[in-house]
Motif scaffolding. Structure first.
Motif, PDB file in Angstrom:
ATOM      1  N   GLN A 280      -2.127  -4.613 -32.484  1.00  0.00           N
ATOM      2  CA  GLN A 280      -2.403  -3.684 -33.530  1.00  0.00           C
ATOM      3  C   GLN A 280      -3.533  -2.762 -33.276  1.00  0.00           C
ATOM      4  O   GLN A 280      -4.549  -3.309 -32.812  1.00  0.00           O
ATOM      5  CB  GLN A 280      -2.806  -4.385 -34.979  1.00  0.00           C
ATOM      6  CG  GLN A 280      -3.120  -3.607 -35.982  1.00  0.00           C
ATOM      7  CD  GLN A 280      -3.433  -4.241 -37.464  1.00  0.00           C
ATOM      8  OE1 GLN A 280      -3.316  -5.281 -37.543  1.00  0.00           O
ATOM      9  NE2 GLN A 280      -4.230  -3.724 -38.124  1.00  0.00           N
TER      10      GLN A 280
ATOM     11  N   TRP B 281      -5.151  -8.474 -31.202  1.00  0.00           N
ATOM     12  CA  TRP B 281      -3.835  -9.172 -30.869  1.00  0.00           C
ATOM     13  C   TRP B 281      -3.598 -10.414 -31.877  1.00  0.00           C
ATOM     14  O   TRP B 281      -4.489 -11.192 -32.149  1.00  0.00           O
ATOM     15  CB  TRP B 281      -3.603  -9.815 -29.390  1.00  0.00           C
ATOM     16  CG  TRP B 281      -3.717  -8.506 -28.519  1.00  0.00           C
ATOM     17  CD1 TRP B 281      -4.761  -7.985 -27.869  1.00  0.00           C
ATOM     18  CD2 TRP B 281      -2.465  -8.024 -27.648  1.00  0.00           C
ATOM     19  NE1 TRP B 281      -4.313  -6.824 -27.016  1.00  0.00           N
ATOM     20  CE2 TRP B 281      -2.999  -6.992 -26.986  1.00  0.00           C
ATOM     21  CE3 TRP B 281      -1.144  -8.197 -27.699  1.00  0.00           C
ATOM     22  CZ2 TRP B 281      -1.999  -6.257 -26.019  1.00  0.00           C
ATOM     23  CZ3 TRP B 281      -0.347  -7.709 -27.127  1.00  0.00           C
ATOM     24  CH2 TRP B 281      -0.652  -6.682 -26.322  1.00  0.00           C
ATOM     25  N   GLY B 282      -2.531 -10.738 -32.194  1.00  0.00           N
ATOM     26  CA  GLY B 282      -2.252 -11.935 -33.084  1.00  0.00           C
ATOM     27  C   GLY B 282      -0.931 -11.891 -33.403  1.00  0.00           C
ATOM     28  O   GLY B 282       0.058 -11.562 -33.077  1.00  0.00           O
TER      29      GLY B 282
ATOM     30  N   ARG C  73      -2.252 -14.190 -41.778  1.00  0.00           N
ATOM     31  CA  ARG C  73      -2.332 -13.189 -40.676  1.00  0.00           C
ATOM     32  C   ARG C  73      -3.614 -13.448 -39.658  1.00  0.00           C
ATOM     33  O   ARG C  73      -4.677 -13.907 -40.180  1.00  0.00           O
ATOM     34  CB  ARG C  73      -2.517 -11.747 -41.051  1.00  0.00           C
ATOM     35  CG  ARG C  73      -3.146 -10.542 -40.016  1.00  0.00           C
ATOM     36  CD  ARG C  73      -1.492 -10.458 -39.189  1.00  0.00           C
ATOM     37  NE  ARG C  73      -2.131  -9.090 -38.384  1.00  0.00           N
ATOM     38  CZ  ARG C  73      -2.302  -8.818 -37.198  1.00  0.00           C
ATOM     39  NH1 ARG C  73      -2.151 -10.063 -36.562  1.00  0.00           N
ATOM     40  NH2 ARG C  73      -2.348  -7.756 -36.715  1.00  0.00           N
TER      41      ARG C  73
ATOM     42  N   ALA D 171      -5.603 -12.337 -36.011  1.00  0.00           N
ATOM     43  CA  ALA D 171      -5.985 -11.196 -35.190  1.00  0.00           C
ATOM     44  C   ALA D 171      -7.142 -11.577 -34.284  1.00  0.00           C
ATOM     45  O   ALA D 171      -8.179 -12.202 -34.870  1.00  0.00           O
ATOM     46  CB  ALA D 171      -6.048  -9.818 -35.821  1.00  0.00           C
TER      47      ALA D 171
ATOM     48  N   VAL E 197      -7.887  -6.305 -41.299  1.00  0.00           N
ATOM     49  CA  VAL E 197      -7.978  -6.451 -39.954  1.00  0.00           C
ATOM     50  C   VAL E 197      -8.921  -5.176 -39.345  1.00  0.00           C
ATOM     51  O   VAL E 197      -9.635  -5.172 -38.694  1.00  0.00           O
ATOM     52  CB  VAL E 197      -6.573  -6.508 -39.107  1.00  0.00           C
ATOM     53  CG1 VAL E 197      -6.925  -6.342 -37.565  1.00  0.00           C
ATOM     54  CG2 VAL E 197      -5.949  -7.874 -39.376  1.00  0.00           C
TER      55      VAL E 197
END
Length: 363
Positions: free
Chosen positions: A296, A305-306, A317, A319, A348
């Protein structure tokens, strides 16, 4: 970015950091982004959410924030499609051990199993399964089907024409149902056993489990809610049969464990360099998805990243920065959120862009 299916309903606004914010006792520095994080959208009586951020750089901190009643940091909850990153890690470890190759066709490993109605296991590689470029129909898109095994899920998928031709990105839970079968074929053990042996035990992720047929959550845990499509009422889905999700989404975990896992994975503790590079390679999906993980790009130019996860009664979620030094996991006690994808992007972005200066952007 992958968007697992969910029921969409009208939101009730709650502010994640306006209700019951609570820094950890071990926190060296308060989270500088906490006051600027955006509002959290949830529904009706399902109004609990929590966020845990951790950073180990020059200005380290741990921050826990919550909104609404009935939710705790130590709670076990269903993590949905975050399971995929764990499964991908096992497959990539097997590649590093030369027991698998990313170029292996499914037909070589599971002869005759992926065939029919336009799907052909001879043309689908492990890389395609890991990166959702197999073209296999997503079995969860069939509302009449509730398969309780990977082979049953595959039969549902093969009753439909492929979503795309192999080589084109299309998020499909069927891909990971097949990968679970591949792990068993190669190791002689279930994907759950291999995840426990290779990931959970070495990282001491004591709050994480793969329930199999167990319908209840381990203690401690809160409640989970979803919207009934028949009458629109909110119902308790804390106890569900996770076998329908299987290798695509059965994982149960905690905020701390998910942060620890992604920190270890992106920090290079679980994969050799060649497999680490493969994990983050998004060329096949044109930048959308790697192998069990996705990027993202944030407003400040940083790429994190995640993965996200949505299953009945839970939306999650996680990340992390590319080096794993800064992680964030948040969870909501319902999957019935109309704009959870936008919420996730905003949370995020605020955490990573406000809490720290932008570092070198990722790919």
């Amino acid at each position: 970015m992958p968007m697992p299916r969910a029921l969409f309903v009208a939101p009730l606004l709650l502010t994640l950091f306006g209700l019951g914010s609570a820094p950890l006792s071990s926190e060296p520095h308060p989270d500088p982004a906490a006051a600027r994080l955006p509002p959290l959208v949830t529904e009706g009586g399902a109004h609990a959410a929590a966020l845990l951020a951790h950073r180990v750089s020059s200005a380290p901190y741990d921050t826990y924030r919550l909104a609404g009643p009935g939710i705790r940091r130590s709670d076990r909850f269903r993590a949905g499609s975050i399971t995929k990153t764990f499964v991908a890690t096992v497959v990539l470890q097997l590649v590093g051990e030369h027991r698998l190759r990313l170029s292996d066709p499914v037909e070589r490993l599971l002869p005759g199993l992926v065939h029919g109605n336009g799907s052909d296991g001879r043309r689908i590689t492990l890389r395609a399964l890991l990166g959702h470029t197999s073209g296999l129909y997503d079995y969860t898109a069939d509302p009449s089907a509730h398969p309780l095994s990977a082979t049953a899920a595959l039969h549902v998928a093969l009753a439909h024409r492929p979503t795309n031709t192999p080589g084109h990105y299309a998020y499909s839970n069927t891909d990971y149902a097949v990968l679970g079968l591949v792990i068993r074929k190669v190791t002689g053990h279930s994907y759950a056993a291999e995840i426990r042996h290779r990931v959970l035990t070495p990282l001491r992720l004591t709050g994480t489990s793969l329930p199999g047929a167990r319908t209840s959550l381990p203690s401690p845990h809160g409640r989970g809610y979803t919207r009934d499509p028949a009458d629109g009422s909110l119902r308790d889905t804390t106890s569900i049969d996770p076998r329908t999700a299987g290798a695509a989404g059965e994982l149960i975990s905690t905020l701390d464990d998910l942060n620890r896992f992604y920190a270890a994975l992106l920090g290079g503790r679980l994969l050799a360099p060649a497999q680490q590079a493969a994990l983050l390679n998004t060329r096949a999906s044109h930048g959308v998805y790697g192998l069990g993980i996705y990027p993202q790009k944030l407003s400040c130019g940083l790429t994190v990243w995640g993965h996200n996860g949505r299953i009945a009664g839970s939306h999650v979620r996680t990340a992390a920065t590319r080096d794993g030094g800064h992680t964030l996991t948040y969870r909501v006690d319902t999957d019935a959120s109309a704009d959870s994808e936008a919420l996730g992007t905003a949370l995020v972005d605020a955490e990573f862009c406000e809490a720290s200066p932008p570092s070198r952007p990722g790919p």
